[in-house]
Scaffold this motif. Sequence first.
Motif, PDB file in Angstrom:
ATOM      1  N   LEU A 292     -12.552  -3.270   7.305  1.00  0.00           N
ATOM      2  CA  LEU A 292     -11.550  -2.570   6.508  1.00  0.00           C
ATOM      3  C   LEU A 292     -10.273  -3.298   6.596  1.00  0.00           C
ATOM      4  CD1 LEU A 292     -10.102  -0.029   5.717  1.00  0.00           C
ATOM      5  CD2 LEU A 292     -10.067   0.649   8.153  1.00  0.00           C
ATOM      6  N   LEU A 293      -9.890  -3.876   7.877  1.00  0.00           N
ATOM      7  CA  LEU A 293      -8.762  -4.575   8.222  1.00  0.00           C
ATOM      8  C   LEU A 293      -8.176  -5.546   7.198  1.00  0.00           C
ATOM      9  CD1 LEU A 293      -8.426  -4.137  12.019  1.00  0.00           C
ATOM     10  CD2 LEU A 293      -7.671  -2.378  10.326  1.00  0.00           C
ATOM     11  N   PRO A 294      -9.038  -6.813   7.078  1.00  0.00           N
ATOM     12  CA  PRO A 294      -8.836  -7.750   6.250  1.00  0.00           C
ATOM     13  C   PRO A 294      -8.480  -7.507   4.860  1.00  0.00           C
ATOM     14  CG  PRO A 294     -10.435  -8.538   7.659  1.00  0.00           C
ATOM     15  CD  PRO A 294     -10.445  -6.950   7.650  1.00  0.00           C
ATOM     16  N   VAL A 295      -9.298  -6.647   4.212  1.00  0.00           N
ATOM     17  CA  VAL A 295      -9.582  -6.016   2.908  1.00  0.00           C
ATOM     18  C   VAL A 295      -8.142  -5.388   2.682  1.00  0.00           C
ATOM     19  CG1 VAL A 295     -10.466  -4.648   0.876  1.00  0.00           C
ATOM     20  CG2 VAL A 295     -11.608  -6.080   2.423  1.00  0.00           C
ATOM     21  N   LEU A 296      -7.873  -4.285   3.511  1.00  0.00           N
ATOM     22  CA  LEU A 296      -6.682  -3.709   3.711  1.00  0.00           C
ATOM     23  C   LEU A 296      -5.353  -4.482   3.519  1.00  0.00           C
ATOM     24  CD1 LEU A 296      -5.556  -0.609   3.461  1.00  0.00           C
ATOM     25  CD2 LEU A 296      -5.419  -0.804   6.261  1.00  0.00           C
ATOM     26  N   ALA A 297      -5.194  -5.595   4.468  1.00  0.00           N
ATOM     27  CA  ALA A 297      -4.015  -6.339   4.498  1.00  0.00           C
ATOM     28  C   ALA A 297      -3.983  -7.244   3.142  1.00  0.00           C
ATOM     29  CB  ALA A 297      -4.341  -7.472   5.699  1.00  0.00           C
ATOM     30  N   ILE A 298      -5.030  -7.580   2.699  1.00  0.00           N
ATOM     31  CA  ILE A 298      -4.740  -8.221   1.214  1.00  0.00           C
ATOM     32  C   ILE A 298      -4.537  -7.499   0.356  1.00  0.00           C
ATOM     33  CG2 ILE A 298      -6.062  -9.447  -0.399  1.00  0.00           C
ATOM     34  CD1 ILE A 298      -7.905 -10.466   1.744  1.00  0.00           C
ATOM     35  N   ILE A 299      -4.630  -6.176  -0.057  1.00  0.00           N
ATOM     36  CA  ILE A 299      -4.397  -5.385  -1.206  1.00  0.00           C
ATOM     37  C   ILE A 299      -2.926  -4.968  -0.715  1.00  0.00           C
ATOM     38  CG2 ILE A 299      -4.745  -3.025  -1.996  1.00  0.00           C
ATOM     39  CD1 ILE A 299      -7.664  -3.387  -1.724  1.00  0.00           C
ATOM     40  N   TRP A 300      -2.697  -4.607   0.465  1.00  0.00           N
ATOM     41  CA  TRP A 300      -1.123  -4.101   0.995  1.00  0.00           C
ATOM     42  C   TRP A 300      -0.393  -5.390   0.692  1.00  0.00           C
ATOM     43  CZ3 TRP A 300       1.228  -4.356   6.269  1.00  0.00           C
ATOM     44  CH2 TRP A 300       2.407  -3.707   6.333  1.00  0.00           C
ATOM     45  N   THR A 301      -0.677  -6.478   0.966  1.00  0.00           N
ATOM     46  CA  THR A 301       0.370  -7.700   0.805  1.00  0.00           C
ATOM     47  C   THR A 301       0.500  -7.760  -0.795  1.00  0.00           C
ATOM     48  OG1 THR A 301      -0.556  -8.748   2.621  1.00  0.00           O
ATOM     49  CG2 THR A 301       0.406  -9.898   0.865  1.00  0.00           C
ATOM     50  N   THR A 302      -0.499  -7.509  -1.645  1.00  0.00           N
ATOM     51  CA  THR A 302      -0.436  -7.928  -3.100  1.00  0.00           C
ATOM     52  C   THR A 302       0.615  -6.710  -3.657  1.00  0.00           C
ATOM     53  OG1 THR A 302      -2.400  -6.712  -3.551  1.00  0.00           O
ATOM     54  CG2 THR A 302      -2.520  -9.145  -3.413  1.00  0.00           C
ATOM     55  N   GLN A 303       0.445  -5.562  -3.145  1.00  0.00           N
ATOM     56  CA  GLN A 303       1.427  -4.221  -3.524  1.00  0.00           C
ATOM     57  C   GLN A 303       2.508  -4.564  -3.313  1.00  0.00           C
ATOM     58  OE1 GLN A 303       0.261  -1.550  -5.615  1.00  0.00           O
ATOM     59  NE2 GLN A 303      -1.625  -3.058  -5.960  1.00  0.00           N
ATOM     60  N   VAL A 304       2.830  -4.930  -1.795  1.00  0.00           N
ATOM     61  CA  VAL A 304       4.207  -5.091  -1.431  1.00  0.00           C
ATOM     62  C   VAL A 304       4.936  -6.353  -2.294  1.00  0.00           C
ATOM     63  CG1 VAL A 304       5.591  -6.083   0.493  1.00  0.00           C
ATOM     64  CG2 VAL A 304       3.726  -4.226   0.849  1.00  0.00           C
ATOM     65  N   LEU A 305       4.277  -7.237  -2.617  1.00  0.00           N
ATOM     66  CA  LEU A 305       5.065  -8.558  -3.202  1.00  0.00           C
ATOM     67  C   LEU A 305       5.252  -8.078  -4.620  1.00  0.00           C
ATOM     68  CD1 LEU A 305       2.890 -11.580  -2.226  1.00  0.00           C
ATOM     69  CD2 LEU A 305       5.047 -10.874  -1.221  1.00  0.00           C
ATOM     70  N   GLN A 306       4.671  -7.063  -5.279  1.00  0.00           N
ATOM     71  CA  GLN A 306       5.196  -6.515  -6.466  1.00  0.00           C
ATOM     72  C   GLN A 306       6.420  -5.983  -6.308  1.00  0.00           C
ATOM     73  OE1 GLN A 306       2.059  -4.298  -8.211  1.00  0.00           O
ATOM     74  NE2 GLN A 306       0.411  -5.825  -8.341  1.00  0.00           N
ATOM     75  N   ARG A 307       6.784  -5.374  -5.204  1.00  0.00           N
ATOM     76  CA  ARG A 307       8.011  -4.687  -5.224  1.00  0.00           C
ATOM     77  C   ARG A 307       9.258  -5.469  -4.372  1.00  0.00           C
ATOM     78  NH1 ARG A 307       3.920  -1.524  -5.452  1.00  0.00           N
ATOM     79  NH2 ARG A 307       3.755   0.433  -6.300  1.00  0.00           N
ATOM     80  N   ILE A 308       8.904  -6.828  -4.405  1.00  0.00           N
ATOM     81  CA  ILE A 308       9.978  -7.664  -3.726  1.00  0.00           C
ATOM     82  C   ILE A 308      11.246  -7.539  -4.432  1.00  0.00           C
ATOM     83  CG2 ILE A 308       9.488  -9.931  -4.973  1.00  0.00           C
ATOM     84  CD1 ILE A 308      10.210  -9.845  -1.306  1.00  0.00           C
ATOM     85  N   ASN A 309      11.327  -7.323  -5.632  1.00  0.00           N
ATOM     86  CA  ASN A 309      12.591  -7.129  -6.321  1.00  0.00           C
ATOM     87  C   ASN A 309      13.556  -6.146  -5.900  1.00  0.00           C
ATOM     88  OD1 ASN A 309      10.894  -5.023  -7.225  1.00  0.00           O
ATOM     89  ND2 ASN A 309      11.846  -4.797  -9.084  1.00  0.00           N
ATOM     90  N   LEU A 310      13.067  -5.300  -5.142  1.00  0.00           N
ATOM     91  CA  LEU A 310      13.938  -4.301  -4.202  1.00  0.00           C
ATOM     92  C   LEU A 310      15.045  -5.059  -3.511  1.00  0.00           C
ATOM     93  CD1 LEU A 310      14.852  -1.294  -3.548  1.00  0.00           C
ATOM     94  CD2 LEU A 310      13.235  -1.579  -1.527  1.00  0.00           C
ATOM     95  N   VAL A 311      14.687  -6.061  -3.005  1.00  0.00           N
ATOM     96  CA  VAL A 311      15.550  -6.944  -1.908  1.00  0.00           C
ATOM     97  C   VAL A 311      16.382  -8.083  -2.867  1.00  0.00           C
ATOM     98  CG1 VAL A 311      15.713  -8.800  -0.288  1.00  0.00           C
ATOM     99  CG2 VAL A 311      14.036  -6.848  -0.018  1.00  0.00           C
ATOM    100  N   THR A 312      15.617  -8.677  -3.924  1.00  0.00           N
ATOM    101  CA  THR A 312      16.346  -9.457  -4.627  1.00  0.00           C
ATOM    102  C   THR A 312      17.314  -9.003  -5.674  1.00  0.00           C
ATOM    103  OG1 THR A 312      14.560  -9.571  -6.234  1.00  0.00           O
ATOM    104  CG2 THR A 312      14.431 -11.161  -4.613  1.00  0.00           C
ATOM    105  N   ASP A 313      16.996  -7.725  -6.372  1.00  0.00           N
ATOM    106  CA  ASP A 313      17.737  -7.300  -7.352  1.00  0.00           C
ATOM    107  C   ASP A 313      18.906  -6.377  -6.943  1.00  0.00           C
ATOM    108  OD1 ASP A 313      16.459  -8.559  -9.011  1.00  0.00           O
ATOM    109  OD2 ASP A 313      15.215  -7.162  -9.864  1.00  0.00           O
TER     110      ASP A 313
END
Length: 388
Positions: A20-41
Motif C-alpha cells: 500500500l505505502l509505496p503505491v500510495l506515495a507514487i500516485i499521491w506524488t503524481t496528483q500533487v505535481l499536477q497542482r504545482i501551479n497553485l504555487v507558481t501561478d
Amino acid sequence: MKLLETYILRRVGQMFLVALLPVLAIIWTTQVLQRINLVTDSGQSVGSFAKLATLILPSIIPVVLPFALVIGVTQTLTTMNNDSELAVIDAAGARRSIIWRPIIILAVVISAFSFLVDNVVEPKAKTGARQMIAAAYADLLSTVIEEKNFRQIDTGLYVQISERLAGRVLKGLFVVDERDPAFQLIYYAREGAVDEKGTSLIMHDGEVHRKTTTGDVSIIRFDSYSFDLSDLTQNRGQSTLRASDRELPFLLNPDPTDKDYIAKPGSYVAELHRRMTDWLLPLVFSLISLAIAGDARSHREARLHPMVSALVLAFAVRWATFYAANQIESKPIFIGILYALPLGISALAIVSLVSHKRISLLGFIGNWIAIGWRKLQQRFPRSAGGDA
C-alpha cells in the motif's frame, strides 16, 4: 482468535502495508505535481501547497486499498504454499476457515475504513481543496501579479507592475489585452489602484495603444482610465461544489434548489450509487484472492502466479464497476448492473471456496480455447476418410 489465525492476519497485514505505502506515495506524488501551479501561478507559500497536498490524499486512498489487499493476500498465501505451510494445515485436518477468517476480518475492516473515507473524509477534503484554490485567486492583483514580472491572469491578458505600495496603489502599470481577436490593446500608466470591490483597475496618467488586424495603430492619452475586472473576479473566491464534493446526507436527500443539482441531477444519482458499492471492493477482492490462492497446490503444477490472476480479475471488476457508474447518469438501467457486479463476483468466489473448486485464470483461458476449438471442429467437420 486462534494462534494460527493471528499468524496469518499478521503476515497478510504486513504485506498489505508493504504494497500500500509505496503505491500510495507514487500516485499521491503524481496528483500533487499536477497542482504545482497553485504555487507558481498564484504566489502561494509552500505551507499552502502542503495543505493542498494533504487534502488530495483522501481521494486516493479508497482507490489503492483494494488492490493492495489483493497483493497482500495472494503474496502471503503463495509464500505459505511454497513453504508447504498450507499443505501442513490441510494434513493436520484443520478447517479451511482457519485461513479464510483472518483475511475476511481484515477485508471487512478495510471496507469499513474505505466507506468512512469515501463518504465522510473525502467530501470534506475536496470541499476544502476547492475553497482553498478559489481563495488563492480571489484577490487577483495582490496574489497573482508580482513586481517587475509579466503574468498571464487570463487567456490573452497580461499585466506587469513596477512597484506595489500601501493602500492597493500600483506604480508603473503595463497591461496587454489580446482577448478580442479584432484588435490588440496595450495600456501604459504611471500609477493605478484596484477599487475596494476588486472589480476595476483605475489607471492614471497614461496612454492606450489600439492595434487592429490590418496593422493600423491609434494612440490615446488619458488622465484617468477604468479597466474592467468584473469578468475576471466575479467567480474568483467562490468554489462550485460538484456531486463528488457532497456528503452522503446531501446525496440521499438533495436540495432541489441547488444550482448544480438542477443542472445535473443524474450525476448525483450516479455518485450516490458509486459510493454505495465502491466500499465493497476490498471484501470482493479478498474473496477473489482466496478463491485463487487459498488452497495447497503442487509446485509442479503449471499455472500463472496467483497474484497475476487475482490482479487481472480485480482490474476487470474495477473497470466494469467504474464503467457502470459512469453510465448511470444517462442510462439508469446500469444501477442494477453496478450492484450485481460485486455481489455476483462475491457469490461465485464463495461457491468456489465452499466447493473447493479452484479459480485459475490460466485454466479459464485453456477452457475457453478448448471450447473454441470444439466449435471450429463442429463447424468445419473433416471429410470422411480424410486426415486430421
